[in-house]
Write a protein that holds these residues in place. Structure first.
Motif, short mmCIF file in Angstrom:
data_model
loop_
_atom_site.label_atom_id
_atom_site.label_comp_id
_atom_site.label_asym_id
_atom_site.label_seq_id
_atom_site.Cartn_x
_atom_site.Cartn_y
_atom_site.Cartn_z
N ILE A 229 -9.68 -4.87 3.64
CA ILE A 229 -9.66 -5.61 2.38
C ILE A 229 -9.21 -7.04 2.63
O ILE A 229 -8.21 -7.28 3.32
CB ILE A 229 -8.72 -4.93 1.37
N GLU A 230 -9.94 -7.98 2.09
CA GLU A 230 -9.57 -9.39 2.19
C GLU A 230 -9.37 -9.94 0.78
O GLU A 230 -10.33 -10.08 0.02
CB GLU A 230 -10.65 -10.18 2.92
N GLU A 260 -11.23 -9.34 -8.01
CA GLU A 260 -10.91 -8.87 -6.66
C GLU A 260 -11.66 -7.58 -6.34
O GLU A 260 -12.14 -7.39 -5.21
CB GLU A 260 -9.40 -8.65 -6.53
N ASN A 264 -14.49 -7.31 -3.26
CA ASN A 264 -14.31 -6.37 -2.16
C ASN A 264 -15.20 -5.13 -2.28
O ASN A 264 -14.98 -4.13 -1.59
CB ASN A 264 -12.85 -5.95 -2.07
N ARG A 294 -12.22 2.43 -0.45
CA ARG A 294 -12.14 0.99 -0.75
C ARG A 294 -11.20 0.75 -1.93
O ARG A 294 -10.44 -0.22 -1.94
CB ARG A 294 -13.53 0.41 -1.04
N LEU A 298 -7.66 -1.24 -1.52
CA LEU A 298 -7.47 -2.44 -2.34
C LEU A 298 -6.14 -2.34 -3.08
O LEU A 298 -5.36 -3.31 -3.10
CB LEU A 298 -8.61 -2.58 -3.35
#
Length: 473
Positions: A229-230, A260, A264, A294, A298
Motif C-alpha cells: 500500500i502506498e 485513498e 490503492n 488490499r 490499507l
C-alpha cells in the motif's frame, strides 16, 4: 548530559516492555536514568494476553510483523535462536516468552533498570516537588516520572452473571479455566477471544459441540493476501494541513479515505460485504484473498494515522465516527488467520460449532437459558464469557485505578480509558496536565483510536520515549 531522574513503569506487558526498550535503546539514554518496572511476577514481561497457555491460541498477526524495538526481524531471529519453527502465525505463549526475554535482558544488561515484583497499590502526587510517591507491597518510593502501561482492564460482564455456578467470567488461561467444562457448553461473544475458546474446546477438550452466542454473530474477517500500500491522500502531512481551530472535520477524513481506497485499488463495497451469515462471510473472505487483503493492508497502513488524527475530531464527530464508521473498520482491523477460519467452517459444517446471533438475555437456574431477539431458546450447562475487557474505567474501579481516581489524578474519557493530552500525558481533573505521568494502552483507548494492537502500541511507545526525553532537556 541528561539530568538524574527516576522513572517507574507500571505494568510489564508488551506496552511496558516496549516503552523500556525505546528508552534504553535511545542515543540519549545514560546511567543517570533509573527505570523501575513493576508487575506481578508471573505475568511480568508477558501480560495476560501472552501468558503460558495452550499452543492452539494463535496470534492473529504474521510473525514478521510482531516485534519490539526498531528491528522488524527481531522476533523471527528470536524464534530461530530458540529452535522454534518460523511459521506464519505463532502461539501467543511463544510471543510471551520473547517479550519476557526482552525484559530480562534489559535488567541484565543495564544496571539502572530494575524489575520489582508486586502490584502498585497507590500513587500520590506532590505538586510542590512535582514528584510521585508510589506504594507497592509495603514499600514507598519517590519518582520523577511514571508510565502507566498496565494493559487491559477487567473482563466485562454484560449479563451480570459473575459469581454464578458454572459461569466462567474470564476464560484465560484457557488450559486452567476451560479444562473439561461440564455438559453442553456455550460461549458469549464472537470475537478473537471466542475463537480462542472454540479452538481449545474442540481441539484439546474434544468437545462434541460448542455454541457461540452474541448479539451480532459476526466474527473478525479472514486475513487476505499481503498487499503493498502506498498512501497518497490520507497522510499525516495532508491531515495536519486540514487542522483548523485545533480540529479536523470528519467529512474531510471520509473524503480522503475514499480517495485513498480508489488510489490503492480497494473496492469500497468490501466495507459492507457482510451478509449476516457468519460462515458464508468467512467463506467469501477465503475465496477472495486478493481484494480482501488490499482492504486489510490499507486499514493497517492507515491505523497509525487514525490513531493520531482521532484526537483532532470534535466530540460530536467522534461519536458519529464510532457509531457509523468504526464497526466497518473494526471488523477488518484484526483479521483471523486463514487456518483458524478453515477450522471454524469445518466445525460448523459438521455441526460441532453452532453460531447463534441476536442474543438478548440469559436466565439462570439449574442450567443457563439463552434467549434471542426472535424468541429462540437455548439451554447450556456451562457458559463462558469471551466478550473481552471493559473500556470504561468506572467499570473497573479496583486497585490502582480506584486509588488514582480517588486522588483525582485521572478522569474518565467517555470514549474509553482516561483523559490524556496529545503527548499521552495524563490530565488530572484537579491539577491539570501531569507532565511527569504518561499513559498508554488500555488506558488511552479513548484518545488513541485502535491503539491496542501490538504494532500500534510499539509505535506509540516510541513516541512516548521521545516525549520523555523532550521533558529532560
Amino acid at each position: 548530559m541528561v539530568q538524574s531522574v527516576k522513572a517507574a513503569v507500571i505494568g510489564c506487558g508488551v506496552t511496558g516492555v516496549s516503552t523500556v526498550s525505546h528508552i534504553v535503546n535511545d542515543d540519549r539514554y545514560t546511567e543517570n536514568i533509573q527505570l523501575d518496572m513493576y508487575d506481578n511476577e508471573i505475568l511480568a514481561g508477558k501480560g495476560p494476553a501472552y501468558q503460558r497457555d495452550s499452543g492452539h491460541l494463535l496470534i492473529n498477526i504474521p510473525s514478521e510483523e510482531m516485534y519490539l524495538g526498531s528491528d522488524p526481524n527481531d522476533y523471527v531471529y528470536w524464534l530461530k535462536s530458540k529452535g522454534y519453527p518460523v511459521v506464519r502465525y505463532t502461539s501467543r505463549e511463544q510471543f510471551g516468552e520473547y517479550t519476557r526475554d526482552k525484559m530480562e535482558s534489559f535488567v541484565r544488561y543495564h544496571e539502572n533498570v530494575h524489575f520489582i515484583p508486586g502490584m502498585v497499590e497507590d500513587i500520590q502526587f506532590d505538586s510542590e516537588t512535582g514528584q510521585f510517591k508510589l506504594k507497592s507491597e509495603g514499600r514507598v518510593k519517590v519518582y520523577d516520572y511514571v508510565f502507566l502501561t498496565m494493559g487491559m482492564l477487567r473482563y466485562s460482564d454484560p449479563y451480570s452473571l459473575e459469581g454464578e455456578e458454572r459461569y466462567i467470567q474470564d476464560p484465560y488461561p484457557v488450559e486452567e479455566r476451560l479444562d473439561n467444562p461440564a455438559g453442553e457448553t456455550g460461549i458469549i461473544g464472537s470475537g478473537l477471544s471466542a475463537i480462542d475458546c472454540v479452538r481449545y474446546l474442540l481441539l484439546e477438550n474434544k468437545k462434541d459441540r460448542v455454541f457461540i452466542f452474541s448479539r451480532s454473530g459476526e466474527m473478525p474477517s479472514v486475513r487476505g493476501a499481503h498487499a503493498d500500500i502506498e498512501l497518497q491522500y490520507f497522510t499525516k502531512e495532508t491531515l495536519h494541513s486540514l487542522v483548523e481551530n485545533d480540529e479536523i472535520p470528519l467529512p474531510l477524513l471520509k473524503q480522503l479515505f475514499l480517495r485513498e481506497m480508489d488510489a490503492n485499488g480497494v473496492d469500497p463495497s468490501l466495507l459492507t460485504r457482510r451478509t449476516g451469515d457468519t460462515i458464508r462471510d468467512l467463506k467469501y473472505d477465503m475465496d477472495n484473498p486478493e481484494g480482501v487483503g488490499r482492504l486489510h493492508y490499507l486499514i493497517m497502513a492507515l491505523n497509525p494515522i487514525f490513531s493520531e488524527v482521532f484526537q483532532y475530531l470534535s466530540r460530536t464527530d467522534k461519536r458519529k465516527f464510532m457509531d457509523e464508521y468504526h464497526p466497518l473498520i473494526d471488523e477488518n482491523h484484526s483479521p483471523m488467520p486463514k487456518e483458524a477460519a478453515e477450522k471454524l467452517v469445518e466445525w460448523a459444517d459438521e455441526g460441532r460449532l453452532v453460531i447463534v446471533d441476536g442474543m438478548e438475555n440469559v436466565d439462570t437456574g439449574d442450567r443457563f437459558s439463552i434467549w434471542t431477539d426472535e424468541g429462540e431458546h437455548y439451554r447450556v450447562d456451562t457458559l463462558i464469557n469471551a466478550t473481552g475487557p471493559v473500556k470504561d474505567i468506572e467499570k473497573d474501579m479496583n486497585g490502582l485505578i480506584v486509588a488514582l481516581h480517588d486522588h483525582q489524578l485521572i478522569e474518565r474519557n467517555e470514549f474509553g480509558g482516561i483523559m490524556v493530552d496529545r503527548t499521552r500525558n495524563v490530565i488530572s481533573p484537579n491539577i491539570g496536565t501531569l507532565k511527569g505521568m504518561f499513559a498508554l494502552g488500555a488506558l488511552t483507548v479513548g484518545a488513541d483510536y485502535m491503539s491496542t494492537s501490538v504494532w500500534i502500541l510499539i509505535q506509540n511507545t516510541k513516541k512516548i520515549a521521545g516525549y520523555f526525553y523532550e521533558r529532560l532537556k
